[in-house]
Design a protein around this motif. Structure first.
Motif, short mmCIF file in Angstrom:
data_model
loop_
_atom_site.label_atom_id
_atom_site.label_comp_id
_atom_site.label_asym_id
_atom_site.label_seq_id
_atom_site.Cartn_x
_atom_site.Cartn_y
_atom_site.Cartn_z
N ASN A 233 -5.43 -2.72 3.01
CA ASN A 233 -4.31 -3.41 2.36
C ASN A 233 -4.81 -4.28 1.21
N GLU A 234 -5.90 -4.98 1.49
CA GLU A 234 -6.45 -5.89 0.47
C GLU A 234 -7.04 -5.11 -0.68
N LEU A 235 -7.73 -4.00 -0.39
CA LEU A 235 -8.41 -3.22 -1.43
C LEU A 235 -7.53 -2.09 -1.98
N GLN A 236 -6.32 -1.93 -1.44
CA GLN A 236 -5.34 -0.95 -1.91
C GLN A 236 -5.89 0.48 -1.87
N VAL A 237 -6.53 0.80 -0.73
CA VAL A 237 -7.06 2.13 -0.52
C VAL A 237 -6.24 2.80 0.59
N PRO A 238 -5.53 3.86 0.30
CA PRO A 238 -4.75 4.52 1.36
C PRO A 238 -5.65 5.02 2.49
N LEU A 239 -5.16 4.89 3.71
CA LEU A 239 -5.90 5.29 4.90
C LEU A 239 -5.12 6.38 5.61
N LEU A 240 -5.70 7.60 5.66
CA LEU A 240 -5.07 8.74 6.33
C LEU A 240 -5.74 8.93 7.68
N SER A 241 -5.00 8.64 8.76
CA SER A 241 -5.59 8.71 10.09
C SER A 241 -5.08 9.95 10.82
N PHE A 242 -6.05 10.76 11.27
CA PHE A 242 -5.71 11.98 12.03
C PHE A 242 -5.69 11.72 13.53
N HIS B 57 -14.46 -3.67 -4.16
CA HIS B 57 -13.58 -3.52 -5.31
C HIS B 57 -12.20 -3.03 -4.91
N VAL B 58 -11.23 -3.41 -5.70
CA VAL B 58 -9.84 -2.98 -5.50
C VAL B 58 -9.60 -1.71 -6.29
N PHE B 59 -9.00 -0.71 -5.63
CA PHE B 59 -8.64 0.54 -6.31
C PHE B 59 -7.36 0.29 -7.09
N ASN B 60 -7.48 0.36 -8.42
CA ASN B 60 -6.33 0.02 -9.26
C ASN B 60 -5.16 0.99 -9.10
N GLY B 61 -5.45 2.23 -8.80
CA GLY B 61 -4.37 3.22 -8.66
C GLY B 61 -3.92 3.42 -7.23
N GLY B 62 -4.26 2.48 -6.36
CA GLY B 62 -3.95 2.66 -4.94
C GLY B 62 -2.46 2.76 -4.64
N GLN B 63 -1.65 1.91 -5.27
CA GLN B 63 -0.22 1.93 -5.01
C GLN B 63 0.42 3.24 -5.50
N GLN B 64 -0.02 3.68 -6.69
CA GLN B 64 0.53 4.94 -7.21
C GLN B 64 0.11 6.12 -6.34
N LEU C 296 -9.61 6.92 -1.16
CA LEU C 296 -8.86 6.91 0.10
C LEU C 296 -9.83 7.17 1.24
N ALA C 297 -9.39 6.87 2.44
CA ALA C 297 -10.23 7.05 3.62
C ALA C 297 -9.48 7.90 4.64
N ILE C 298 -10.25 8.73 5.37
CA ILE C 298 -9.69 9.56 6.43
C ILE C 298 -10.24 9.05 7.75
N GLY C 299 -9.35 8.73 8.65
CA GLY C 299 -9.74 8.16 9.93
C GLY C 299 -9.15 6.77 10.06
N PRO C 300 -9.55 6.03 11.04
CA PRO C 300 -10.42 6.41 12.15
C PRO C 300 -9.62 7.07 13.28
N GLN C 301 -10.35 7.50 14.32
CA GLN C 301 -9.66 8.09 15.47
C GLN C 301 -9.23 7.03 16.46
N SER C 302 -9.83 5.86 16.38
CA SER C 302 -9.53 4.78 17.30
C SER C 302 -8.41 3.90 16.75
N SER C 303 -7.39 3.67 17.57
CA SER C 303 -6.28 2.81 17.15
C SER C 303 -6.73 1.37 16.99
N GLY C 304 -7.68 0.93 17.85
CA GLY C 304 -8.17 -0.44 17.73
C GLY C 304 -8.84 -0.69 16.40
N ILE C 305 -9.73 0.23 16.01
CA ILE C 305 -10.41 0.08 14.72
C ILE C 305 -9.40 0.22 13.58
N ALA C 306 -8.41 1.09 13.75
CA ALA C 306 -7.40 1.28 12.70
C ALA C 306 -6.64 0.00 12.43
#
Length: 935
Positions: free
Chosen positions: A122-131, A369-376, A104-114
């Motif tokens: 979405n493609e790699l199924q990695v959750p993105l936690l933006s603060f 690579h795609v994270f296989n457990g991303g959806q779970q 998973l990834a934390i960030g970004p702070q910029s809405s444009g980059i987000a």
């Protein structure tokens, strides 16, 4: 969407060294319980937000790794990438971070980059936690792997809308940075203001890299506009440039309102000590700060802040609320990963066939690579709930954190003072939000509270929030160019250009306002006929005019497109028709009562006379005598009570009771008759073939209305009168000609117009015509302004003040005082009194008579039962010997009963007394005889 992703991947692979691609195989995986799990972090390190987020993230990683109760010894490693305040570099760094097989990834702070990175995750199924990416549109279904660990600007904009509404402002000017963060946030603000009847009057956007000179030019432009309420939604790193330019332009003085989003408290909180020059720029500003409850957990973290070895600087500076959200993001990831692994989740990655290298491409797309457990893991994150530094971390059904709340701050002196809170639960309040969550939501206007604020210019009175535009354009006021009734509004050769009653009322109200109103009057219409008032109001709504002043009736369809002031004159539609005088006749004295009333009155006179005769006949000699004399007595007594001149005295109690009630009824009838007859004989009686609006509707005769008046549409649309029957007349002279001609000679049968016009018309015709009936609509005249114009509210207050101090009446006397036509149409039946007005009196009198008769009959019957026939015979021989031979005493016929009733009361009492004495003697003799007999 695939094209966007491929473009980003192309940019990254062109930018990256070749050696990067050779380090990854086609597929990588780990065991069910890996020793190390990588999570990514992406933000601008050297920024207001990044300076606080970096030590908070690293402290959270250390705290998780040192806590034996979380992840069972699995180590979290942070893969940190710096976007360096560049969208392009941020995209490259994000793609490099994805290559590290992060879960998973934390960030970004910029809405444009987000926005861009959300496509990659979405493609790699990695959750993105933006603060820090607070753009409301990121919460759409387009980005399922994007989760926000702070509160969306959606709530912040609704908080600003509530503040604007709380102080009674209706328009704001939005100053914002022209990127996804700024545009989308201001878009939500417009929606929020619309729900409180507010709006954004102008959107002033600038680029994040614009110099102060360009921002100054922008502020010069907005300073020429009407609104003085500015909402500033920019980045914390460059936001002070706006206030620096505003200070130079003297826009931080009295009368201005500045409201900022959370970027300003973010900037101030991140500074160890804010210099006085900076604070001088911000005096009187209202700002929102993301609210975090003061928990023990937060206090312990704050006590550690100065000692964090990763902080890289000394002193308390650098901290802001985003540090708390970043710290909680790490712990959210840790809790979710622990549940994910305990439920059998596998940290493994696989190649995406859609990213394979084809057609001889050298981009080496297979390195991602795609994270296989991303959806779970995503579903686990959405279901995770715990208490963090920033409060309760829990997502609702819309994937937003629960309990969004903000501090409402007022910048003044050397710091910021909290004047209240905003929460999605109860909106504006002076009570901390956590104290309200256990109570039912209450967002009514009466429950909204804030402490007093200090505004720019060091004033405690809330600014009005608007001024007349300082662009050299005075208020454009349209005045109807009337053909008739020029007393109301007309052209004038003096500099003002117009005159009349409506103009004087408007000028008097303007003079009561605490500020100057530059204005110019513009005639509406060609002067050959009255203009259409609907068109006049429409032109105001279309911004051709700023206002319309004149005899403008406030009706429903007009209030939908413009705002009206408080009515300054009452109005309503009436009917005017020709009338003729009715001469009095020899039978006028019968007109006060209807036929039914006369019949019932005469019947009651006779009925009461008969009742009193029955009650008095046995004991009052004035009610005895021969039958003819008694009949005359009944008639005389009955009708003489009308004049209270009856000479017969009543001696019985029942007779007096009935007479008292009857005399009261007679008094009321006499008074009413006298009043009605006086009105008929002294008031001129007029008659018309038209009885009112109902008879006018049912007829087929033509009807006159004023040209341009709303009466035409009202008669056609509301009363369903055919258009062919309506004749439009332009002035009082046309009224007079049409009425004189009449419907058979090309004129009209009646005129329908508003009462003020009709009063002027009747006075000019020396009251030769008259109104028929009453007003059948109720409305008023007001001044029309564009929707949400604050001047309409202030002028309404001024008009009320004119009414209260008597100035409005004085203006009315000056222009509209003429001869009053007080004679109204009095139809004969209007003055007649019918039975419905007196049936209650007749009912009371009738009941009293029946009760008296019932009691009398009962008394007589009781006496008759006690009467003895033998005694009657003896008495009758002595008293009336001549009649004893003509009838039988023992007869029980009705005639005998009537004869008994006809006897005097004294005779009956004497007979009953003797009978009682005889019975006593007989009883004594019988007792003595029994005592002398042998035992």
């Amino acid at each position: 969407m695939k094209g966007v992703l491929l473009l980003l991947l192309s940019l990254w692979f062109i930018w990256s060294p070749v050696g990067v691609f050779s380090s990854s195989g086609n597929t990588s995986s780990s065991s069910l319980k890996p020793k190390v799990i990588h999570i990514g972090a992406l933000f601008t390190v050297n920024s207001v937000i990044g300076g606080a987020v970096k030590p908070a993230l690293e402290a959270a990683i250390d705290d998780v790794n040192s806590d034996p109760n979380i992840l069972n010894g699995i180590e979290l490693k942070l893969v940190l990438r710096d976007t360096n305040c560049s969208g392009f570099i941020g995209i490259i760094e994000a793609l490099q971070m994805m290559q590290s097989d992060i879960v998973l990834a934390i960030g970004p702070q910029s809405s444009g980059i987000a926005h861009v990175i959300s496509h990659a995750v979405n493609e790699l199924q990695v959750p993105l936690l933006s603060f820090g990416a607070t753009d409301p549109t990121l919460a759409s279904l387009q980005f399922p792997y994007f989760l926000r660990t702070t509160h969306s600007d959606y709530f912040q904009m609704y908080a600003i809308a509530d503040i604007v509404d709380y102080y009674g402002w209706r328009e704001v000017i939005a100053i914002f940075v022209d990127d996804d963060y700024g545009r989308n946030g201001i878009s939500v603000l417009g929606d929020a203001l619309a729900k409180t009847r507010g709006k954004i009057s102008y959107k002033a956007a600038f680029s994040p890299k614009d110099p102060v000179s360009k921002i100054s030019d922008l502020l010069v432009e907005v300073n020429l506009m009407e609104s003085r309420v500015f909402v500033v939604h920019v980045n914390p790193d460059s936001g002070l440039n706006v206030f620096s330019a505003a200070k130079t332009l003297n826009m931080m003085s009295g009368g201005y309102v500045w409201i900022t989003t959370d970027w300003l408290p973010l900037y101030l909180d991140s500074r160890e000590a804010v210099d006085s020059d900076t604070m001088n720029l911000l005096q009187g500003v209202i700002a929102l700060r993301r609210y975090t409850p003061e928990t023990d957990l937060k206090k312990r973290f704050m006590s550690r802040w100065n000692d964090l070895k990763y902080k890289g600087s000394s002193g308390p500076g650098g901290f802001n609320s985003y540090a708390l959200y970043a710290y909680d993001s790490v712990w959210l990831a840790a809790h979710a990963l622990e549940v994910f692994l305990n439920e059998g989740g596998n940290v493994s990655f696989s190649s995406d066939l859609k990213l394979g290298d084809t057609n001889g491409s050298t981009l080496n797309l297979s390195s991602l690579h795609v994270f296989n457990g991303g959806q779970q893991l995503l579903q686990t994150l959405l279901q995770t709930s715990f208490t963090g530094l920033s409060g309760q971390i829990q997502f609702d059904q819309q994937r937003d954190l629960i309990h969004p709340a903000f501090d409402v701050l007022n910048i003044g002196g050397t710091g910021a003072q909290r004047i209240g809170y905003w929460s999605n639960h109860s909106h504006l309040s002076i009570v901390p939000p956590e104290n309200l969550y256990t109570k039912p939501p209450n967002i009514s206007s009466g429950s909204q509270h804030l402490y007093n604020a200090i505004w720019p210019g060091e004033t405690s009175k809330p600014p009005r929030g608007w001024v007349f535009p300082n662009n050299g354009q005075p208020l454009r006021i349209a005045v109807p160019n009337r053909v008739g009734y020029k007393e109301l509004a007309s052209k004038d050769n003096r500099p003002q250009g117009v005159k009349g009653y409506c103009i004087d009322v408007f000028e008097a109200a303007i003079n009561l306002l605490p500020y100057a109103v530059p204005r110019t009057y513009m005639l509406f219409g060609d002067g050959t006929k009255n203009p259409s008032y609907n068109d006049l109001v429409y032109q105001v709504s279309q911004n051709k005019y700023d206002a319309a002043v004149g005899d403008i009736t406030i009706v429903t369809n007009r209030t939908k497109i413009v705002d009206f002031t408080q009515p300054y004159m009452e109005s309503g539609l009436v009917v005017v028709a020709p009338v003729k005088e009715v001469k009095s006749s020899q039978w006028t004295f019968l007109k006060p009562f209807t036929k039914e009333m006369w019949f019932v009155t005469v019947a009651f006179f006779l009925f009461v006379g008969v009742v009193v005769w029955i009650l008095e006949h046995r004991i009052n000699p004035e009610f005895r005598g021969p039958p003819r004399q008694q009949l005359m007595t009944i008639f005389w007594f009955s009708f003489s009570t009308m004049f209270f001149s009856h000479r017969e005295n009543t001696v019985s109690t029942l007779g007096r009771l009935v007479l008292i009630i009857w005399l009261f009824v007679v008094l009321i009838i006499n008074s009413s008759y006298t009043a009605s007859l006086t009105s008929i004989l002294t008031v001129q009686q007029l008659m018309s073939g038209i009885q009112g609006i109902d008879s006018l509707i049912s007829s087929s005769e033509p009807i006159g209305v004023q040209d341009g008046s709303f009466a035409f549409n009202y008669l056609v649309d509301e009363l369903n009168i055919a258009r062919s029957r309506i004749v439009q007349l332009k002035n009082p002279e046309a009224y007079l000609r049409a009425l004189n001609l009449g419907p058979k000679a090309g004129g009209v049968a009646a005129i329908v117009d508003e009462l003020p016009y009709i009063e002027l018309f009747l006075s000019s015709t020396k009251c030769l015509y008259h109104t028929i009936g009453q007003e059948f609509t109720k409305s008023g005249w007001g001044f029309a302004f564009q929707r949400d114009s604050p001047l309409a509210v202030d002028l309404s207050t001024a008009i009320l003040q004119l009414s209260e101090n008597g100035d409005l009446q004085e203006i009315h006397k000056k222009w509209l005082t003429h001869r009053e036509c007080s004679i109204q149409i009095n139809q004969e039946e209007d003055n007649q009194l019918d039975l419905s007005s007196f049936w209650g009196l007749f009912l009371i009198c009738g009941i009293a008579c029946l009760l008296a008769l019932t009691f009398f009959c009962y008394r007589v019957f009781s006496q008759y039962q006690r009467f003895s026939p033998e005694d009657e015979e003896t008495e009758l021989v002595d008293i009336e010997p001549s009649r004893s031979s003509r009838r039988s005493i023992r007869s029980s016929s009705f005639k005998d009963m009537m004869d008994f009733v006809d006897k005097k009361e004294a005779v009956i009492k004497e007979m009953l007394k003797r009978k009682n004495n005889n019975e006593s003697k007989q009883t004594g003799h019988s007792t003595n005889g029994q005592a002398s007999s042998p035992a």
